[in-house]
Design an enzyme around this catalytic site. Structure first.
Site, mmCIF file in Angstrom:
data_model
loop_
_atom_site.group_PDB
_atom_site.id
_atom_site.type_symbol
_atom_site.label_atom_id
_atom_site.label_comp_id
_atom_site.label_asym_id
_atom_site.label_seq_id
_atom_site.Cartn_x
_atom_site.Cartn_y
_atom_site.Cartn_z
ATOM 1 N N CYS A 1 0.815 -1.206 0.000
ATOM 2 C CA CYS A 1 0.000 0.000 0.000
ATOM 3 C C CYS A 1 0.859 1.272 0.000
ATOM 4 O O CYS A 1 1.982 1.282 0.468
ATOM 5 C CB CYS A 1 -0.942 0.101 1.190
ATOM 6 S SG CYS A 1 -1.818 -1.422 1.530
ATOM 7 N N LYS B 1 4.329 -3.394 -7.707
ATOM 8 C CA LYS B 1 5.714 -3.163 -8.142
ATOM 9 C C LYS B 1 6.681 -3.326 -6.970
ATOM 10 O O LYS B 1 7.779 -3.824 -7.123
ATOM 11 C CB LYS B 1 5.808 -1.752 -8.734
ATOM 12 C CG LYS B 1 7.180 -1.345 -9.208
ATOM 13 C CD LYS B 1 7.501 -2.004 -10.530
ATOM 14 C CE LYS B 1 8.902 -1.698 -11.023
ATOM 15 N NZ LYS B 1 9.395 -2.781 -11.898
HETATM 16 O O1 M6R Z 1 12.252 -3.638 -5.863
HETATM 17 P P1 M6R Z 1 12.916 -4.977 -5.775
HETATM 18 O O2 M6R Z 1 13.927 -5.206 -6.824
HETATM 19 O O3 M6R Z 1 13.467 -5.245 -4.401
HETATM 20 O O4 M6R Z 1 11.751 -6.010 -5.996
HETATM 21 C C1 M6R Z 1 11.961 -7.386 -5.870
HETATM 22 C C2 M6R Z 1 10.856 -8.176 -6.529
HETATM 23 O O5 M6R Z 1 9.628 -7.908 -5.906
HETATM 24 C C3 M6R Z 1 10.750 -7.852 -8.012
HETATM 25 O O6 M6R Z 1 11.962 -8.057 -8.666
HETATM 26 C C4 M6R Z 1 9.676 -8.711 -8.681
HETATM 27 O O7 M6R Z 1 10.058 -10.037 -8.670
HETATM 28 C C5 M6R Z 1 9.433 -8.177 -10.091
HETATM 29 N N1 M6R Z 1 8.039 -7.895 -10.264
HETATM 30 C C6 M6R Z 1 9.858 -9.113 -11.155
HETATM 31 O O8 M6R Z 1 9.631 -8.623 -12.430
#
Ligand code: M6R
Length: 581
Positions: free
Chosen positions: A2, A576
């Site tokens: 959120c 995201k």
């Molecule tokens: O912001 P971050 O790189 O820490 O996020 C990690 C994962 O949540 C992120 O890479 C997720 O797996 C993506 N949606 C993949 O495309």
């Protein structure tokens, strides 16, 4: 997860232009539902996409205090009733909450014994009744009730509260919260990007701190209710807000931006960020081992990092952040290397805070400047991919790999990175039409496999993650050598199996043959014409091949997603940035 935002101003501000357009910039934190409330008790909530919700709000609606929320559901289904802001039954106390109140059931029972009722399935609703009981029913001050709340509540929270008394109240533990200082008053939000078009001055809340914000002043308190001085950070925000331009989706735009974004990082690591690269080198030299910690795509980049550093003789490991404490011990000889696009992933934040307590040093590779992970690091490289709007990480992944290649170069990895941007362009230019055709052939398949080895094993997993996340294909990325130990039983006539074959990797070619002889439809992604790959990548070493082969996976996921008619940039159930455990 959120995103939350609140505004308090001397004169009235626009709900649509000021409050909700700020909230829109927090959509990356969740998009299940959206809502706002004003100081005079007006509220509106919806499960519409946030842009449609903003369009539905009257342009004349104004208030001098307002709060809003964009949700990623944790407790309770996605519906208007569970959308924030929540309120008590007299509609006096409204709250927007990011985080999870773990002991909400106990607190709920206590409040029910006092005659309070609940109408949502959320953990957050207890907050409104808790503060209603203390401040409205018992007439106690916010300081007293906030102290009590911090003591009693287990879990994580960034909370904005209004009770119709001309003030905005805020509390924070683990979930991020910042106060922006503007000419017209104050703006609170989950990150500083959301208000970076309104001010360049912010105060970051610490854990178990709370604040009372009036239209012309603010006061911060620690968990014991002691007044605390807070440092004002002046920040520069150079990342521009992304626009779709001529593209149908952010995903394809972000894939195609990579010749530019990769060059930007390569240049910066030679000049502006050369000192940070040196700091990484020194921290690695001073440690006994490097432990990467990350989630999702960033974890796959970390696995490439482990491969690169181990090949240079540096003991390295990669651990998925959410399982870190179950599988790893940290001491003062450990360098934690956090990799995160957003810099806000809660599981990673938790690991670095605990590792710091055990004496470990923290280095990070992030895309978002001033993010929580960067602020908790001893040094940090920014990957300069620009804002990534699509939930699926593409251009950030490539730049994470480039940052890791650059670190490995400090320890002897011999490769000239200058060619990478042009080779990325070549990969995309040569293969886009081929991938479109391939997507036509494959888009009805529900199971796919991707095989890799060494530097391409993480890419096999990354491609599989993209195929799951965007077109919702069940895909498995694995070590080619592990296939025979069970998974090969799943291969049937026509099962698509992608094989990542840099150079003339004979073991990979054998694995391809093994699945082919069991009926699989193999698709060879290679870079030597000699082995007649189905998809030809530019000449490079095996490590650099990982970048180009991941681009193929990203394009394929995109085009299968388009044919399946899914919501490309905002896939179901995702956000995201994952800001809860
Ligand atoms: O912001 P971050 O790189 O820490 O996020 C990690 C994962 O949540 C992120 O890479 C997720 O797996 C993506 N949606 C993949 O495309």
């Amino acid at each position: 997860m959120c995103g939350i935002t609140g505004i308090i101003t001397k004169d009235d501000h626009s709900i649509k232009e000021d409050l909700l357009k700020t909230l829109k910039r927090l959509e990356y934190r969740g998009y299940d539902s959206v809502g706002f409330a004003t100081n005079d008790g007006f509220f509106k909530k919806s499960t519409l996409p946030i842009s449609d919700f903003i369009n539905s709000v009257d342009s004349d609606l104004r208030s001098n205090i307002s709060i809003s929320h964009t949700r990623w559901a944790t407790h309770g289904g996605v519906n208007e009733n569970n959308a924030h802001p929540h309120f008590d039954k007299t509609q006096k106390v409204f709250c927007a909450h990011n985080g999870i109140i773990e002991n909400f059931n106990d607190l709920k029972e206590e409040l029910e014994d006092e005659g309070y009722s609940f109408k949502t399935e959320t953990d957050s609703e207890i907050i409104t009744n808790f503060f209603h009981k203390g401040m409205v029913k018992e007439g106690k001050s916010f300081e007293i009730i906030a102290k009590e709340f911090i003591k009693k509540v287990k879990g994580t929270f960034a909370i904005l509260l209004i009770i119709g008394d001309g003030r905005l109240y805020a509390l924070k533990r683990d979930s991020p919260l910042a106060l922006g200082i503007t000419e017209k008053g104050f703006i609170l939000a989950s990150d500083i990007y959301s208000f970076s078009n309104k001010t360049d001055k912010a105060i970051f809340f610490g854990d178990d701190e709370f604040a009372i914000i009036d239209k012309d002043k603010y006061a911060f308190f620690d968990k014991d209710g002691k007044n605390i001085d807070k440092e004002i950070t002046s920040f520069e925000w150079s990342v521009e807000e992304e626009k779709l331009d001529e593209y149908p989706h952010y995903m394809i735009k972000e894939i195609k931006e990579q010749p530019i974004t990769s060059r930007r990082l390569i240049e910066s690591l030679k000049r502006d960020q050369a000192n940070r690269l040196k700091e990484f080198e020194n921290l690695i030299k001073d440690s006994k081992r490097v432990v990467f910690v990350a989630s999702g795509t960033s974890y796959h980049a970390s696995l490439v990092g482990v491969h690169l550093l181990n090949k240079q003789g540096i003991e390295s490991h990669a651990v998925i952040a959410s399982e870190f404490e179950n599988f790893y011990l940290v001491d003062d000889k450990t360098l934690i290397l956090a990799v995160s696009q957003s810099g806000e992933t809660m599981d990673v934040v938790t690991v670095i805070k605990k590792a710091r307590k055990n004496g470990a040093k923290i280095a990070s590779i992030v895309n978002v400047p001033y993010s929580t992970i960067q602020r908790h690091s001893d040094t940090s490289i920014e990957i300069l991919a620009g804002q990534e709007v699509c939930v699926a990480s593409t251009k950030a992944f490539t730049n994470q790999l480039i940052a890791l290649f650059s670190i490995a170069r400090s320890f002897g990895y011999d490769n000239n990175l200058e060619n990478i941007p042009d080779r990325i362009k070549e990969t995309l230019d040569i293969n886009e039409e081929i991938i479109k055709e391939l997507a036509q052939k494959l888009y009805e398949k529900n199971d796919m496999f991707i095989l890799g080895k060494g530097a391409t094993y993480p890419i096999a997993r990354e491609i599989a993650l993209k195929l799951k996340e965007i077109p919702y294909v069940h895909a498995e990325g694995m070590m080619a050598g592990e296939l025979k130990h069970g998974t090969i039983a799943l291969i049937e006539d026509g099962t698509p199996v992608f094989c990542l074959v840099p150079g003339k990797n004979l073991e990979m070619l054998s694995s391809a043959k093994e699945v082919e002889s069991r009926g699989a439809k193999t698709i060879i992604i290679g870079n030597k014409e000699g082995i007649e790959p189905d998809i030809l990548l530019p000449e490079s070493d095996e490590k650099e091949f990982s970048i180009y082969s991941s681009l193929i996976g990203h394009l394929l996921s995109y085009y299968i997603g388009v044919l399946r008619g899914v919501n490309i940039d905002k896939p179901r159930n995702l956000a995201k940035s994952v800001t809860v455990h």
